[in-house]
Design a protein around this motif. Sequence first.
Motif, PDB file in Angstrom:
ATOM      1  N   GLN A  52       2.982   7.975 -14.741  1.00  0.00           N
ATOM      2  CA  GLN A  52       2.213   9.423 -14.031  1.00  0.00           C
ATOM      3  C   GLN A  52       2.965   9.473 -12.449  1.00  0.00           C
ATOM      4  O   GLN A  52       2.652  10.349 -12.086  1.00  0.00           O
ATOM      5  CB  GLN A  52       1.101   9.222 -14.100  1.00  0.00           C
ATOM      6  N   GLU A  53       4.000   8.457 -12.303  1.00  0.00           N
ATOM      7  CA  GLU A  53       4.534   8.415 -10.896  1.00  0.00           C
ATOM      8  C   GLU A  53       3.492   8.460  -9.851  1.00  0.00           C
ATOM      9  O   GLU A  53       3.567   9.322  -9.014  1.00  0.00           O
ATOM     10  CB  GLU A  53       5.652   9.603 -10.762  1.00  0.00           C
ATOM     11  N   LEU A  54       2.346   7.618 -10.089  1.00  0.00           N
ATOM     12  CA  LEU A  54       1.514   7.403  -9.087  1.00  0.00           C
ATOM     13  C   LEU A  54       1.760   6.162  -8.117  1.00  0.00           C
ATOM     14  O   LEU A  54       1.239   6.309  -6.955  1.00  0.00           O
ATOM     15  CB  LEU A  54       0.136   7.162  -9.585  1.00  0.00           C
ATOM     16  N   CYS A  55       2.734   5.369  -8.329  1.00  0.00           N
ATOM     17  CA  CYS A  55       3.278   4.276  -7.695  1.00  0.00           C
ATOM     18  C   CYS A  55       4.726   4.132  -7.748  1.00  0.00           C
ATOM     19  O   CYS A  55       5.230   4.619  -8.810  1.00  0.00           O
ATOM     20  CB  CYS A  55       2.478   2.847  -7.974  1.00  0.00           C
ATOM     21  N   PRO A  56       5.369   3.551  -6.754  1.00  0.00           N
ATOM     22  CA  PRO A  56       6.679   3.442  -6.911  1.00  0.00           C
ATOM     23  C   PRO A  56       7.396   2.283  -7.825  1.00  0.00           C
ATOM     24  O   PRO A  56       6.485   1.365  -7.793  1.00  0.00           O
ATOM     25  CB  PRO A  56       7.205   3.125  -5.353  1.00  0.00           C
TER      26      PRO A  56
ATOM     27  N   ASN B  92       0.740  -1.345   0.052  1.00  0.00           N
ATOM     28  CA  ASN B  92      -0.054   0.096   0.268  1.00  0.00           C
ATOM     29  C   ASN B  92       0.898   1.247  -0.038  1.00  0.00           C
ATOM     30  O   ASN B  92       1.030   2.055   0.862  1.00  0.00           O
ATOM     31  CB  ASN B  92      -0.975  -0.017   1.289  1.00  0.00           C
ATOM     32  N   PHE B  93       1.736   1.278  -1.047  1.00  0.00           N
ATOM     33  CA  PHE B  93       2.525   2.549  -1.070  1.00  0.00           C
ATOM     34  C   PHE B  93       2.266   3.502  -2.388  1.00  0.00           C
ATOM     35  O   PHE B  93       3.148   4.267  -2.693  1.00  0.00           O
ATOM     36  CB  PHE B  93       4.101   2.025  -1.299  1.00  0.00           C
ATOM     37  N   CYS B  94       1.046   3.269  -3.081  1.00  0.00           N
ATOM     38  CA  CYS B  94       0.621   4.248  -4.049  1.00  0.00           C
ATOM     39  C   CYS B  94       0.169   5.377  -3.378  1.00  0.00           C
ATOM     40  O   CYS B  94      -0.456   5.556  -2.525  1.00  0.00           O
ATOM     41  CB  CYS B  94      -0.264   3.584  -4.925  1.00  0.00           C
TER      42      CYS B  94
END
Length: 710
Positions: free
Chosen positions: A164-168, A146-148
């Motif tokens: 879009q750099e929404l999640c690592p 749960n890191f987004c």
Amino acid sequence: MGGKQRDKDDEAYGKPVKYDPSFRGPIKNRSCTDVICCVLFLLFILGYIVVGIVAWLYGDPRQVLYPRNSTGAYCGMGENKDKPYLLYFNIFSCILSTNIISVAENGLQCPTPQVCVSSCPEAPWTVGKNQFSQTVGEVFYTKNRNFCLPGVPWNMMVITSLQQELCPSFLLPSAPALGRCFPWTNVTLPELPGITNDTTIAQGISGLIDSLNARDISVKIFEDFAHSWYWILVALGVALVLSLLFILLLRLVAGPLVLVLILGVLGVLAYGIYYCWEEYRVLRDKGASISQLGFTTNLSAYQSVQETWLAALIVLAVLEAILLLVLIFLRQRIRIAIALLKEASKAVGQMMSTMFYPLVTFVLLLICIAYWAMTALYLATSGQPQYVLWASNISSPGCEKVSINTSCNPMDQPVNSSCPGLMCVFQGYSSKGLVQRSLFNLQIYGVLGLFWTLNWVLALGQCVLAGAFASFYWAFHKPQDIPTFPLISAFIRTLRYHTGSLAFGALILTLVQIARVILEYIDHKLRGVQNPVTRCIMCCFKCCLWCLEKFIKFLNRNAYIMIAIYGKNFCVSAKNAFTLLMRNIVRVVVLDKVTDLLLFFGKLLVVGGVGVLSFFFFSGRIQGLGRDFKSPHLNYYWLPIMTSIMGAYVIASGFFSVFGMCVDTLFLCFLEDLERNDGSLDRPYYMSKSLLKILGKKNEAPPDNKKRKK
């Protein structure tokens, strides 16, 4: 002729104090002094309180206490209450884009998306190429990653979320430190897509970890203090006992100790002369001259030429000759200085409560500093949060038409934008509004309040101690005539009548200190563009202000003594103190230097003794003390040693500052006693028998045998 000339010189600095049959020490029937300055000071304090209230109403110190995610929301508060830690998507950018100082100054903010998480990653992980076509829910949510960023839909493609750099794109095993997730020091870096894992990046990551991963260090420091705190208290207790014993024993060893110290200085100078001569003789025989060396910026090269050692020899010889002449021609005044030191030791012994008054001063100073720090913090964090559009790479295709750094709504994050990584991020706090527009002026007001209150607290301590010690000197029969609770009486008297005078002296000193701060700021800003002439002028200005500050401190200190005794306003007291000292300038210089030498030796003895004992104990070099006195096992044994040394220095400085104030007070009283009285039956001296014996004077009505006439 010499006597007439001396009388003219004395008149130039005022007439000697006349005999006053009603004088019995510190005046009790006195009135308020410098009332206008007292009112101004109280109004200023009232305004200072108002500034603190305004800062508290508009400030938001949470931004330095809690980390913020990319939207400016605080981790560990509100909707993120169960997510106290901040995770950086790409911690490499913290190093690649800026230096560690800039990162720290910006609240550890990095140009990469940041998200609040409930716990830091525990295992390394990297998005695989075969997962690009899967959904975010399958790769992240179902795997408990749960890191987004909040609001990323379950069915979004992983490749889209990464673009879009929404999640690592990768995770490193991390530990929380300073509320942020930092990688472990022993982590093995995985293969990271899009990032070259070369030596430079590895060194950068290592540098970031070494600089910011404070968890291990802080835990070890806490453990060391937990294991050694009671031994640190023992060391501080030893420092307290040594300081007190040194002051109390001065009445017995002041004379021999001063003699040993003076002979020691003479011996050091003599050895320096001998050493310089030997070096000069060797280099002279070799023919090493400065003409062969020429001019060089390598200062160590001048050690190899004979002229350097010859100049040092001449300087040391001149100092040795001056000190010998002082001992020969000023020996009487040195004896007076030693007798005053003994008398000061007796005064401290009679009023032991004065030794612990620095605790009151320390508490008041701590309150002033804490109030200013909190006010400045709240003022600096006032204003509404501002959010702007941001992208990691504005040169990417599709970002040309996007207005970067324009205002946006953090609750309406740009999704499916043509610009990869476009986000609405926190920029800072607005400068609009009355408080924000006046922020600089309010901070200046706070700085002025800090300096003025600190100087006033120090002035209060000096005046209170002076009043207590003056009551000791002007007690005709010691200790019978010493007032009950002299320290408390002096404290109440000073606060009731002389708050304005102390504020006046503190304000003068504050203005000079503020001028020094402004000059240092200007010098710092112009350091890169200054030429040698400008640097020389700036250095001269700084030197002049430093000398002026020292002179004002000296004048204020003696003015407070006169205020404590006579209860007159600041200007009159400063004038009387200055003229009295100028009429006895040689005695002033001798006493000042002898006292400085003695107190320096005392500090060296206390701090050095505690430091040596702490080193041998905490490093485990003292064996055979038994299990109860065995040194604890420490990660950093130098930590309690340095703590003990600094604590010993603070304790010694506090005790010796009281003793120094006692010496200065008794000295001014002694000078006035010489001018006011003549030893007759009606005008007996108040000084001790030892001082009378040194001066070749005596009382017709000795204090031990007769009572003074009323």
